[in-house]
Motif scaffolding. Structure first.
Motif, PDB file in Angstrom:
ATOM      1  N   ARG A  22       0.800  -1.225   0.000  1.00 43.62           N
ATOM      2  CA  ARG A  22       0.000   0.000   0.000  1.00 43.62           C
ATOM      3  C   ARG A  22       0.840   1.286   0.000  1.00 43.62           C
ATOM      4  NH1 ARG A  22      -4.708  -1.613  -1.883  1.00 43.62           N
ATOM      5  NH2 ARG A  22      -5.619  -3.216  -0.614  1.00 43.62           N
ATOM      6  N   SER A  64     -10.433  -4.703  -6.469  1.00 45.22           N
ATOM      7  CA  SER A  64     -10.741  -3.896  -5.285  1.00 45.22           C
ATOM      8  C   SER A  64      -9.854  -2.661  -5.218  1.00 45.22           C
ATOM      9  CB  SER A  64     -10.562  -4.734  -4.012  1.00 45.22           C
ATOM     10  OG  SER A  64     -11.489  -5.787  -3.984  1.00 45.22           O
ATOM     11  N   LEU A  65      -8.583  -2.840  -5.531  1.00 48.32           N
ATOM     12  CA  LEU A  65      -7.658  -1.705  -5.554  1.00 48.32           C
ATOM     13  C   LEU A  65      -8.104  -0.692  -6.616  1.00 48.32           C
ATOM     14  CD1 LEU A  65      -5.012  -0.246  -4.819  1.00 48.32           C
ATOM     15  CD2 LEU A  65      -3.880  -1.688  -6.532  1.00 48.32           C
ATOM     16  N   SER A  68     -11.148   1.158  -5.406  1.00 50.43           N
ATOM     17  CA  SER A  68     -10.787   2.129  -4.367  1.00 50.43           C
ATOM     18  C   SER A  68     -10.153   3.380  -4.970  1.00 50.43           C
ATOM     19  CB  SER A  68      -9.821   1.503  -3.356  1.00 50.43           C
ATOM     20  OG  SER A  68     -10.469   0.520  -2.604  1.00 50.43           O
ATOM     21  N   THR A  71     -12.649   5.655  -6.800  1.00 53.42           N
ATOM     22  CA  THR A  71     -13.575   6.477  -6.014  1.00 53.42           C
ATOM     23  C   THR A  71     -13.003   7.840  -5.662  1.00 53.42           C
ATOM     24  OG1 THR A  71     -12.912   5.496  -3.900  1.00 53.42           O
ATOM     25  CG2 THR A  71     -14.808   4.500  -5.039  1.00 53.42           C
ATOM     26  N   TYR A  72     -11.698   8.025  -5.764  1.00 51.54           N
ATOM     27  CA  TYR A  72     -11.165   9.375  -5.527  1.00 51.54           C
ATOM     28  C   TYR A  72     -10.482   9.950  -6.761  1.00 51.54           C
ATOM     29  CZ  TYR A  72      -6.682   7.040  -4.561  1.00 51.54           C
ATOM     30  OH  TYR A  72      -5.549   6.279  -4.645  1.00 51.54           O
ATOM     31  N   ALA A 103     -14.906  -2.618  -0.937  1.00 53.29           N
ATOM     32  CA  ALA A 103     -13.472  -2.330  -0.987  1.00 53.29           C
ATOM     33  C   ALA A 103     -13.105  -0.885  -0.656  1.00 53.29           C
ATOM     34  CB  ALA A 103     -12.903  -2.723  -2.350  1.00 53.29           C
ATOM     35  N   PRO A 104     -13.772   0.100  -1.255  1.00 48.91           N
ATOM     36  CA  PRO A 104     -13.331   1.487  -0.999  1.00 48.91           C
ATOM     37  C   PRO A 104     -13.506   1.888   0.464  1.00 48.91           C
ATOM     38  CG  PRO A 104     -14.769   1.398  -2.919  1.00 48.91           C
ATOM     39  CD  PRO A 104     -14.837   0.060  -2.244  1.00 48.91           C
ATOM     40  N   ASP A 105     -12.677   2.828   0.880  1.00 49.86           N
ATOM     41  CA  ASP A 105     -12.798   3.372   2.231  1.00 49.86           C
ATOM     42  C   ASP A 105     -13.869   4.457   2.302  1.00 49.86           C
ATOM     43  OD1 ASP A 105     -10.847   1.725   3.317  1.00 49.86           O
ATOM     44  OD2 ASP A 105      -9.240   3.090   2.725  1.00 49.86           O
ATOM     45  N   SER A 106     -14.404   4.851   1.157  1.00 49.69           N
ATOM     46  CA  SER A 106     -15.468   5.852   1.111  1.00 49.69           C
ATOM     47  C   SER A 106     -16.794   5.201   1.467  1.00 49.69           C
ATOM     48  CB  SER A 106     -15.567   6.442  -0.289  1.00 49.69           C
ATOM     49  OG  SER A 106     -14.346   6.984  -0.678  1.00 49.69           O
ATOM     50  N   ARG A 132     -15.890  -7.091   7.406  1.00 54.33           N
ATOM     51  CA  ARG A 132     -15.783  -5.820   6.680  1.00 54.33           C
ATOM     52  C   ARG A 132     -17.019  -4.955   6.935  1.00 54.33           C
ATOM     53  NH1 ARG A 132     -13.142  -1.504   5.269  1.00 54.33           N
ATOM     54  NH2 ARG A 132     -13.670  -0.703   3.224  1.00 54.33           N
TER      55      ARG A 132
END
Length: 143
Positions: A22, A64-65, A68, A71-72, A103-106, A132
């Protein structure tokens, strides 16, 4: 996927590093995703990611990456993508879509109540996603 999209996904493929690492610069990956969004639209992007994972172009972790980072990476900070992910979680029928939506942190919901209801339904129906979902519920903002 048409030929142009395939070449763009090939570019993403070449930029996908090990998702378990990461601490690398995701800027080139983000830039490649923006080029795909420019071609297919941000609301269609999540389904294109699903198709790429289903075709074996990416592993679930790589998908998933990509989700993620997507999303930004958009001009609306992922809000249109997050609406698609929220729909996937509300319908809760396709395990791959659920995995990618988690997956996203949003946060993919407008209200805390709808977010918690959808995540609770997912964890009850698919126990493998319970950790999760619990994590997202616990860190869910109060709006």
């Amino acid at each position: 996927m048409d030929e142009m999209n395939m070449s763009l996904w090939d570019e993403v493929r070449s930029l996908c590093l090990d998702p378990s690492v990461r601490d690398y610069d995701v800027t080139p990956l983000s830039d490649a995703i923006v080029r795909i969004v420019d071609n297919v639209g941000d609301e269609a992007l999540p389904d294109h990611i699903v198709a790429a994972v289903n075709k074996g172009m990416f592993t679930l972790d790589e998908g998933s990456l990509i989700m993620s980072v997507a999303t930004y990476s958009t001009d609306d900070e992922g809000s249109r993508i997050l609406r698609v992910l929220a729909r996937w979680l509300e319908t809760g029928e396709d395990e791959l879509r659920i995995a990618l939506a988690l997956a996203p942190d949003s946060f993919a919901f407008r209200s805390r109540a709808s977010r918690i209801a959808a995540l609770t339904a997912i964890k009850d129906r698919f126990p493998k996603f319970a950790d999760r979902c619990n994590q997202l519920i616990a860190s869910s903002p109060n709006y």
